[in-house]
Design a protein around this motif. Structure first.
Motif, PDB file in Angstrom:
ATOM      1  N   THR A  12      38.157   7.359  44.305  1.00  0.00           N
ATOM      2  CA  THR A  12      39.044   7.785  43.224  1.00  0.00           C
ATOM      3  C   THR A  12      40.491   7.651  43.682  1.00  0.00           C
ATOM      4  OG1 THR A  12      39.225  10.123  43.890  1.00  0.00           O
ATOM      5  CG2 THR A  12      37.273   9.490  42.613  1.00  0.00           C
ATOM      6  N   ASP A  13      41.414   7.949  42.789  1.00  0.00           N
ATOM      7  CA  ASP A  13      42.838   7.899  43.137  1.00  0.00           C
ATOM      8  C   ASP A  13      43.189   8.943  44.188  1.00  0.00           C
ATOM      9  OD1 ASP A  13      43.233   5.855  41.367  1.00  0.00           O
ATOM     10  OD2 ASP A  13      43.883   7.161  39.722  1.00  0.00           O
ATOM     11  N   GLN A  14      42.387  10.008  44.255  1.00  0.00           N
ATOM     12  CA  GLN A  14      42.634  11.083  45.213  1.00  0.00           C
ATOM     13  C   GLN A  14      41.853  10.893  46.510  1.00  0.00           C
ATOM     14  OE1 GLN A  14      41.908  11.899  41.798  1.00  0.00           O
ATOM     15  NE2 GLN A  14      44.140  11.821  41.571  1.00  0.00           N
TER      16      GLN A  14
END
Length: 234
Positions: A191-193
């Motif tokens: 994910t982006d995180q």
């Protein structure tokens, strides 16, 4: 004298500097480096100064001590070596500088003079120390999943795709075969995180716990039956 930097998720948590000959690491309050993590044993590991240099020893811990994805029992530490206990990583630094004079010409039974005894001496830094100061990392940029057990299946998987299926089924990229192993035990998702573990089966655990959705941090342990994997952030 040496320093150990404890980090979580790639970020330093605390630095410990010692002049002792040996220190212990674990959940017990008497340990010089205490860890609040269920993945660590009460007295998990020890760093000890020996005639051959500093040595990291596993104290028969439950989950093991790892250096570069490999389980170790005794490991001679080099400056800037990184080892893992539970979900924490630890970087070792020897703070005793290397003397630039010809110390090797001294008799074998005579120890090298200390820095305090010779304040005007110059010291040289080795390549690892220079790289550390300049902020250069010896580890690759891409995260990896390191299979630790079974012994004959040890390998590293570079996590370059968007997701990886974990299980015994044909579609699984991370194979965990077994008589009662689920076809799809979970999915590792980027994910982006950062990376996350989606545990679809109670048999799939992160740091010895079943969680439906867990963010993965550097050094986290992923388990399914007899198969254990170490997530390395890179």
């Amino acid at each position: 004298m040496f320093r150990i930097t404890m980090s979580f998720g790639g970020k330093p948590v605390k630095k410990f500097t010692f002049e002792k000959e040996q220190v212990t690491i674990g959940r017990d309050a008497t340990c010089e480096i205490p860890i609040e993590n269920i993945g660590a044993s009460r007295r998990h590991a020890m760093v000890e100064r020996t005639p051959e240099g500093y040595v990291l020893s596993d104290l028969q811990s439950h989950n093991g001590t790892f250096v570069n994805g490999e389980k170790v029992y005794h490991h001679r530490l080099s400056d800037s070596d990184e080892f893992f206990i539970g979900k924490y990583s630890f970087q070792f630094e020897a703070l005793e500088p290397v003397v630039a004079v010809a110390v090797a010409d001294q008799p074998a039974h005579q120890s090298a003079p200390s820095a305090a005894a010779m304040p005007d001496m110059t010291f040289r830094l080795d390549r690892k120390e220079i790289d550390r100061i300049m902020g250069m990392s010896a580890r690759g940029a891409a995260p990896q999943l390191v299979q630790l057990t079974p012994e004959k299946e040890k390998k590293q998987l570079l996590l370059e795709k968007g997701y990886y299926v974990v299980g015994a089924g044909e579609t699984a990229e991370i194979k965990t075969p077994g008589l009662f192993a689920p076809a799809i035990a979970g999915v590792l998702v980027r994910t982006d995180q950062g990376w996350r573990a989606l545990c679809l089966s109670r048999k799939l655990k992160v740091n010895a716990k079943h969680v439906a959705d867990a963010p993965l941090q550097d050094g986290d342990l992923i388990e399914l039956g007899a198969r254990r994997f170490r997530f390395c952030q890179g």
